[in-house]
Design a protein around this motif. Structure first.
Motif, short mmCIF file in Angstrom:
data_model
loop_
_atom_site.label_atom_id
_atom_site.label_comp_id
_atom_site.label_asym_id
_atom_site.label_seq_id
_atom_site.Cartn_x
_atom_site.Cartn_y
_atom_site.Cartn_z
N ALA A 242 9.47 40.98 -36.62
CA ALA A 242 9.20 40.27 -35.18
C ALA A 242 9.20 41.26 -34.08
CB ALA A 242 10.37 39.34 -35.16
N GLU A 243 7.85 40.98 -33.26
CA GLU A 243 7.60 41.90 -32.18
C GLU A 243 8.42 41.06 -30.93
OE1 GLU A 243 7.58 44.53 -30.50
OE2 GLU A 243 6.17 45.45 -32.01
N ASP A 244 8.56 41.96 -29.86
CA ASP A 244 8.97 41.07 -28.62
C ASP A 244 7.99 41.44 -27.60
OD1 ASP A 244 10.54 43.11 -26.54
OD2 ASP A 244 10.57 43.79 -28.73
N SER A 245 7.64 40.50 -26.80
CA SER A 245 6.20 40.70 -25.76
C SER A 245 7.06 41.30 -24.34
CB SER A 245 5.81 39.37 -25.64
OG SER A 245 6.43 38.47 -25.29
N GLY A 246 8.24 41.13 -24.30
CA GLY A 246 8.75 42.10 -22.98
C GLY A 246 9.61 40.76 -22.21
N GLU A 247 9.28 39.64 -22.26
CA GLU A 247 10.11 38.74 -21.65
C GLU A 247 11.59 38.36 -22.00
OE1 GLU A 247 5.83 36.64 -21.08
OE2 GLU A 247 7.00 37.52 -22.78
N GLY A 248 11.85 38.82 -23.15
CA GLY A 248 13.15 38.65 -23.84
C GLY A 248 13.99 39.77 -23.04
N ARG A 249 13.39 41.19 -23.20
CA ARG A 249 14.16 42.38 -22.56
C ARG A 249 14.58 42.03 -21.17
NH1 ARG A 249 11.97 47.59 -25.28
NH2 ARG A 249 11.33 46.83 -27.36
N TRP A 250 13.43 41.14 -20.53
CA TRP A 250 13.55 41.38 -19.04
C TRP A 250 14.69 40.21 -18.71
CZ3 TRP A 250 7.56 40.42 -18.32
CH2 TRP A 250 6.73 41.80 -18.67
N THR A 251 14.70 39.28 -19.38
CA THR A 251 15.69 38.20 -19.20
C THR A 251 17.17 38.75 -19.24
OG1 THR A 251 14.16 36.47 -20.19
CG2 THR A 251 16.34 36.04 -20.12
N VAL A 252 17.38 39.54 -20.42
CA VAL A 252 18.61 40.27 -20.54
C VAL A 252 18.90 41.03 -19.52
CG1 VAL A 252 20.02 41.61 -22.15
CG2 VAL A 252 18.55 39.88 -23.21
N GLU A 253 18.08 41.59 -18.91
CA GLU A 253 18.15 42.67 -17.57
C GLU A 253 18.78 41.88 -16.82
OE1 GLU A 253 14.49 44.67 -17.37
OE2 GLU A 253 14.70 46.01 -19.03
N GLN A 254 18.08 41.01 -16.19
CA GLN A 254 18.30 40.19 -15.19
C GLN A 254 19.78 39.51 -15.41
OE1 GLN A 254 16.63 39.92 -12.00
NE2 GLN A 254 15.69 41.39 -12.93
N ALA A 255 19.96 39.00 -16.63
CA ALA A 255 21.56 38.55 -16.91
C ALA A 255 22.24 39.61 -16.55
CB ALA A 255 21.47 38.00 -18.31
N ILE A 256 22.46 40.68 -16.92
CA ILE A 256 22.89 41.95 -16.57
C ILE A 256 23.17 41.81 -15.08
CG2 ILE A 256 23.58 44.24 -16.89
CD1 ILE A 256 22.27 44.22 -19.75
N GLU A 257 22.15 42.02 -14.47
CA GLU A 257 22.25 42.20 -12.84
C GLU A 257 22.91 41.27 -12.27
OE1 GLU A 257 18.82 42.90 -9.44
OE2 GLU A 257 18.39 43.61 -11.65
N HIS A 258 22.80 40.09 -12.65
CA HIS A 258 23.23 39.06 -11.90
C HIS A 258 24.84 38.53 -12.51
CE1 HIS A 258 19.83 38.66 -9.32
NE2 HIS A 258 19.33 38.82 -10.30
N ALA A 259 25.15 39.24 -13.55
CA ALA A 259 26.62 38.96 -14.15
C ALA A 259 26.52 37.51 -14.86
CB ALA A 259 27.63 39.05 -13.22
#
Length: 310
Positions: A242-259
């Motif tokens: 299963a590939e990932d298109s990028g949005e999943g990674r970006w979502t997790v990045e933003q979750a980390i940034e905003h705790a």
């Protein structure tokens, strides 16, 4: 009204057709000669009357950035560019800052609906100024699903379309949408695997299909899983990659940034990474550690190969 549409792949071509069905003239451009109405971006702009609206549906990243830059040199003050691809929301600020001094509006549009959008409509999450969104509203109305009604017959406001906020808000909303989609698909997949792993369940596709009516986990994604199992009941025709298109990674990045704690979405993203490993280095280390501290048996590569079915 007219719409210029750049990018006539599966989704772009279907969007163009849905807009045309609503009575809006669409002039399409694509790099593939067989799909396009005009043979250049210059010809596309020349075919549209001002103020122009040009919707970009090309791969995210540099292809989108290059297209926006080129359109920015061709369009006039009062025109509007809509990026309907899966761009990262941080690109939207860059595009708006590039186009703003030229008097060209910019809207970022998160679009969901896939190959089914032509008939069912597309869910739209847009970011930009109220003035620019108003210019493009007839296009959004043509693309979005029909307005649903509640049990009393009253229209449900906002369903299928939202002006989420200023520039970047549309793609940010779509990013979170796709992160949620990752977790939902992972949960359905894990449930399917457990059903298939036990002898007690004799009709796995039937159980999954039974969930589509009257249950709290029913959804369009579940309907699509039922469809996939109808075509291939044991899913033997595909691999588990299963590939990932990028949005999943970006979502997790933003979750980390905003705790913001996001364990389900994070786990679903990492599960996709695991799907690409034929032999997990992590699990090799786990097996080696179990052997070292407890003397637990390990399986040698030669033994694994010998035990593979012919």
């Amino acid at each position: 009204m007219q719409l210029g549409l750049v990018g006539l792949g599966k989704m772009g071509a279907n969007m163009a057709e849905r807009v045309r069905r609503a009575g809006i003239e669409v002039v399409g451009y694509d790099r593939s000669p067989g799909k396009r109405d005009v043979d250049s971006l210059e010809a596309l702009i020349a075919a549209l009357e001002g103020p122009r609206i040009v919707w970009v549906m090309v791969p995210s990243g540099e292809p989108t950035r290059a297209t926006v830059r080129e359109l920015g040199d061709l369009l006039s003050p009062g025109d509007v560019i809509i990026d309907g691809g899966n761009s990262k929301f941080t690109d939207d600020k860059m595009h708006a800052e590039l186009l703003g001094p030229k008097g060209i509006g910019y809207i970022d549009a998160g679009v969901s609906g896939g190959v089914w959008g032509l008939e069912n409509g597309y869910a739209l999450m847009v970011g930009g100024s109220a003035e620019d969104v108003a210019k493009a509203q007839p296009v959004f109305d043509a693309l979005k699903p029909p307005t649903p009604h509640d049990e009393s017959g009253d229209a449900i406001p906002g369903a299928g379309f939202v002006h989420a906020g200023p520039c970047g808000a549309g793609h940010f909303a779509k990013m979170v949408h796709n992160g949620i989609e990752y977790a939902m698909m992972q949960a359905y997949g894990e449930g399917y695997e457990l059903l298939a792993a036990v002898d007690l369940i004799e009709d796995v596709p039937g159980v999954v299909a039974s969930w589509t009516q009257g249950t709290v986990i029913r959804s369009w994604l579940l309907d699509l899983l039922v469809r996939a199992l109808q075509e291939d009941p044991a899913l033997e025709k595909i691999t588990g990659y299963a590939e990932d298109s990028g949005e999943g990674r970006w979502t997790v990045e933003q979750a980390i940034e905003h705790a913001v704690p996001m364990p389900a979405i994070s786990a679903s993203l990492f599960a996709r990474f695991a799907s690409r490993q034929e032999d997990s280095p992590t699990m090799k280390a786990v097996a080696a550690l179990r052997n070292q501290f407890g003397g637990h048996a390990v399986q040698a590569v030669q033994q694994q190969e010998a035990e593979k079915p012919a």
